[in-house]
Design a protein around this motif. Structure first.
Motif, PDB file in Angstrom:
ATOM      1  N   MET A  70       0.960  -0.978  -0.016  1.00  0.00           N
ATOM      2  CA  MET A  70       0.233   0.007   0.056  1.00  0.00           C
ATOM      3  C   MET A  70       0.749   1.173   0.109  1.00  0.00           C
ATOM      4  N   MET A  71       0.514   2.233  -0.650  1.00  0.00           N
ATOM      5  CA  MET A  71       1.101   3.605  -0.845  1.00  0.00           C
ATOM      6  C   MET A  71       0.365   4.394   0.046  1.00  0.00           C
ATOM      7  N   LEU A  72       1.193   5.744   0.221  1.00  0.00           N
ATOM      8  CA  LEU A  72       0.389   6.819   0.804  1.00  0.00           C
ATOM      9  C   LEU A  72      -0.386   7.597  -0.179  1.00  0.00           C
ATOM     10  N   GLY A  73      -0.087   7.474  -1.571  1.00  0.00           N
ATOM     11  CA  GLY A  73      -1.002   8.223  -2.416  1.00  0.00           C
ATOM     12  C   GLY A  73      -0.155   9.317  -3.236  1.00  0.00           C
ATOM     13  N   HIS A  74      -0.650   9.826  -4.346  1.00  0.00           N
ATOM     14  CA  HIS A  74       0.022  10.774  -5.142  1.00  0.00           C
ATOM     15  C   HIS A  74      -1.102  11.984  -5.134  1.00  0.00           C
TER      16      HIS A  74
END
Length: 159
Positions: free
Chosen positions: A1-5
């Motif tokens: 999972m990413m923190l988001g762009h």
């Protein structure tokens, strides 16, 4: 999972429009007997926080925009299907007598569908975008929104 762009998500905007437009129409077609005065204050806090966070995430992360076919696209398709089901639930509600039973009804076996379907859709959108913030926001929203709707549902079933 990413923190988001960070950026703008047109998919998030579309999902939010699918969420907000029927709710705006509903405000003119509220079922007789509906009241929010006895709702749990704790659940209301979760609901409001989840609404704000989910809305912000939907609009502010470009990760939800379409980005070519991959196995992750199935998560987007599932999210879109749940939003379409939500729209169909609203159509059924608006075509009904618009009683409290109609408002807290299930749809295709999903209980309190008016609350549950969009929460599932946004959670699946979070998986598609691999944005942990959307996953957390939709869980917070689920606790409050689905919790409140379930309380209303239980109350009308016992009356």
């Amino acid at each position: 999972m990413m923190l988001g762009h960070i950026g703008f998500s047109y998919i998030g905007l579309i999902f939010l429009l699918m969420l907000f437009v029927p709710n705006i129409i509903w405000m003119k077609k509220i079922p007789d007997g509906y009241s929010s005065k006895d709702e749990s204050k704790v659940l209301q806090v979760f609901e409001r926080a989840g609404e704000a966070a989910t809305t912000a995430c939907a609009l502010l992360f470009t990760d939800f925009n379409l980005h070519g076919w991959s196995n992750w696209t199935w998560w987007f398709i599932a999210a879109a299907v749940f939003m379409v089901m939500y729209e169909l639930w609203w159509i059924r509600y608006f075509c009904s007598e618009r009683k409290l039973n109609d408002f807290y009804s299930s749809f295709l076996g999903i209980p309190v569908a008016g609350a549950t379907l969009p929460v599932i859709a946004f959670f699946l959108l979070g998986i598609y975008g691999k944005v942990i913030w959307m996953l957390l926001s939709s869980v917070i929203l689920a606790v409050g929104h689905v919790g409140i709707h379930y309380q209303h549902y239980k109350k009308i079933k016992t009356e």
